[in-house]
Design a protein around this motif. Structure first.
Motif, PDB file in Angstrom:
ATOM      1  N   GLY A   1      33.940  66.353   7.760  1.00 16.04           N
ATOM      2  CA  GLY A   1      33.962  66.867   6.384  1.00 16.04           C
ATOM      3  C   GLY A   1      33.014  68.060   6.251  1.00 16.04           C
TER       4      GLY A   1
ATOM      5  N   PHE B   1      43.884  64.549   0.587  1.00 18.98           N
ATOM      6  CA  PHE B   1      44.700  64.218   1.762  1.00 18.98           C
ATOM      7  C   PHE B   1      43.932  64.549   3.043  1.00 18.98           C
ATOM      8  N   LEU B   2      44.349  63.952   4.159  1.00 21.42           N
ATOM      9  CA  LEU B   2      43.729  64.268   5.444  1.00 21.42           C
ATOM     10  C   LEU B   2      44.221  65.623   5.942  1.00 21.42           C
ATOM     11  N   VAL B   3      43.367  66.347   6.650  1.00 22.85           N
ATOM     12  CA  VAL B   3      43.823  67.570   7.328  1.00 22.85           C
ATOM     13  C   VAL B   3      44.446  67.127   8.664  1.00 22.85           C
TER      14      VAL B   3
ATOM     15  N   VAL C   1      40.949  68.693  13.281  1.00 21.99           N
ATOM     16  CA  VAL C   1      39.637  68.032  13.408  1.00 21.99           C
ATOM     17  C   VAL C   1      39.305  67.717  14.873  1.00 21.99           C
TER      18      VAL C   1
ATOM     19  N   GLY D   1      32.844  60.230   9.440  1.00 21.86           N
ATOM     20  CA  GLY D   1      34.118  60.703   8.872  1.00 21.86           C
ATOM     21  C   GLY D   1      35.132  61.051   9.944  1.00 21.86           C
ATOM     22  N   PHE D   2      34.855  60.706  11.159  1.00 21.33           N
ATOM     23  CA  PHE D   2      35.737  60.922  12.305  1.00 21.33           C
ATOM     24  C   PHE D   2      35.473  59.798  13.297  1.00 21.33           C
TER      25      PHE D   2
ATOM     26  N   GLN E   1      43.158  60.253  16.394  1.00 19.37           N
ATOM     27  CA  GLN E   1      41.826  60.862  16.526  1.00 19.37           C
ATOM     28  C   GLN E   1      40.911  59.988  17.385  1.00 19.37           C
TER      29      GLN E   1
ATOM     30  N   ARG F   1      31.614  69.248  -5.159  1.00 19.71           N
ATOM     31  CA  ARG F   1      32.861  69.042  -4.416  1.00 19.71           C
ATOM     32  C   ARG F   1      33.996  68.720  -5.377  1.00 19.71           C
TER      33      ARG F   1
ATOM     34  N   ASP G   1      36.705  67.366  -4.792  1.00 23.38           N
ATOM     35  CA  ASP G   1      37.296  66.046  -4.514  1.00 23.38           C
ATOM     36  C   ASP G   1      36.421  64.901  -5.012  1.00 23.38           C
TER      37      ASP G   1
ATOM     38  N   ARG H   1      41.813  59.362  -2.207  1.00 22.46           N
ATOM     39  CA  ARG H   1      41.050  59.331  -0.949  1.00 22.46           C
ATOM     40  C   ARG H   1      40.854  57.888  -0.477  1.00 22.46           C
TER      41      ARG H   1
HETATM   42  P1  AMP Z   1      34.367  63.652   3.903  1.00 28.15           P
HETATM   43  O1  AMP Z   1      33.307  64.680   3.715  1.00 28.15           O
HETATM   44  O2  AMP Z   1      34.240  62.893   5.191  1.00 28.15           O
HETATM   45  O3  AMP Z   1      34.537  62.759   2.702  1.00 28.15           O
HETATM   46  O4  AMP Z   1      35.743  64.452   4.048  1.00 28.15           O
HETATM   47  C1  AMP Z   1      36.242  65.246   2.994  1.00 28.15           C
HETATM   48  C2  AMP Z   1      37.695  65.602   3.251  1.00 28.15           C
HETATM   49  O5  AMP Z   1      37.790  66.357   4.476  1.00 28.15           O
HETATM   50  C3  AMP Z   1      38.630  64.418   3.475  1.00 28.15           C
HETATM   51  O6  AMP Z   1      39.101  63.874   2.257  1.00 28.15           O
HETATM   52  C4  AMP Z   1      39.742  65.067   4.297  1.00 28.15           C
HETATM   53  O7  AMP Z   1      40.577  65.871   3.473  1.00 28.15           O
HETATM   54  C5  AMP Z   1      38.960  66.012   5.207  1.00 28.15           C
HETATM   55  N1  AMP Z   1      38.546  65.355   6.449  1.00 28.15           N
HETATM   56  C6  AMP Z   1      37.261  65.095   6.871  1.00 28.15           C
HETATM   57  N2  AMP Z   1      37.246  64.495   8.057  1.00 28.15           N
HETATM   58  C7  AMP Z   1      38.554  64.347   8.420  1.00 28.15           C
HETATM   59  C8  AMP Z   1      39.206  63.767   9.545  1.00 28.15           C
HETATM   60  N3  AMP Z   1      38.509  63.197  10.535  1.00 28.15           N
HETATM   61  N4  AMP Z   1      40.561  63.804   9.576  1.00 28.15           N
HETATM   62  C9  AMP Z   1      41.284  64.386   8.602  1.00 28.15           C
HETATM   63  N5  AMP Z   1      40.733  64.925   7.491  1.00 28.15           N
HETATM   64  C10 AMP Z   1      39.382  64.916   7.393  1.00 28.15           C
END
Ligand code: AMP
Length: 207
Positions: free
Chosen positions: A33, A58-60, A65, A86-87, A93, A134, A136, A146
């Motif tokens: 993220g 949504f996920l990218v 990533v 977050g990964f 993945q 943010r 989101d 989410r």
């Molecule tokens: P986070 O900061 O981890 O809450 O991530 C924020 C946003 O980034 C998520 O809602 C996704 O849209 C994207 N994102 C972050 N990490 C990933 C990942 N590993 N795979 C896909 N999308 C991701």
């Protein structure tokens, strides 16, 4: 190397606990993220593509990533370990992470999941949205999406690590210090992953 996957829905406290863990275990923090938000801030093509998906919750795409993690591992060859925050968010993945770490003769030591219910997550993220800036974090419908994406696409990653006997789950509601102590206890039970490959991990489970 000591490689930890910190897992849980958005708002579970992964970022907060990551900061404490990197200080204690001298790990490099890899948050996809954060890496994506850096691309957005730099105005790259990748950032522009990702922003639309991120803003909607949504996920990218996996390849985006996975590519970012691949280059982050290459840039940090001297690291004594990583905390993945977050990964991985999909099984594809998680499989790629095993492959990428194997290239560096290492593997995932353990995965710690922070469990928090949806109502509490919505409350926490709306509160964070007041200062995080943010998009989101500022809209309840996007936050709920989410959480839904986590439940439908990400939660199954737990099973991937469970098969490898690396999965641990903790209640993510409580004092930050108490939860930090519990995560540290789990990490301390796991031997540092050395020269591990996905094949070796499978053999270990069967043995
Ligand atoms: P986070 O900061 O981890 O809450 O991530 C924020 C946003 O980034 C998520 O809602 C996704 O849209 C994207 N994102 C972050 N990490 C990933 C990942 N590993 N795979 C896909 N999308 C991701």
């Amino acid at each position: 190397m000591l490689n930890i996957v910190l897992f849980g829905p958005p708002g579970a406290g992964k970022g907060t606990q990551s900061q404490k863990l990197i200080a204690k275990y001298k790990l490099v923090h890899l948050s996809t993220g954060d890496l994506l938000r850096a691309q957005i801030a730099e105005g790259t093509a990748l950032g522009l593509q990702a922003k639309k998906l991120m803003d909607e919750g949504f996920l990218v795409p996996d390849e985006v990533v996975i590519g970012m993690i691949d280059s982050a591992l290459e840039k940090n060859k001297q690291a004594t370990g990583f905390i993945f925050d977050g990964f991985p968010r999909t099984v594809a993945q998680a499989e790629s992470l095993d492959r990428l770490l194997a290239k560096h003769s290492t593997g995932v030591a353990c995965m710690v999941a922070l469990e928090v219910g949806e109502q509490e997550l919505v409350k926490r993220l709306l509160e964070r949205g007041k200062t995080s800036g943010r998009p989101d974090d500022q809209d309840e419908a996007k936050i709920r999406r989410r959480v839904q994406v986590y439940n439908t696409e990400t939660a199954q990653v737990a099973g991937f690590y469970d098969v490898q006997q690396k999965f641990h789950s903790l209640n993510g509601i409580g004092e930050i210090e108490t939860i930090f102590g519990q995560i540290s206890d789990i990490i301390d039970q796991h031997p540092v992953a050395k020269a591990e490959t996905p094949a070796a991990a499978t053999k270990e489970v069967r043995a």
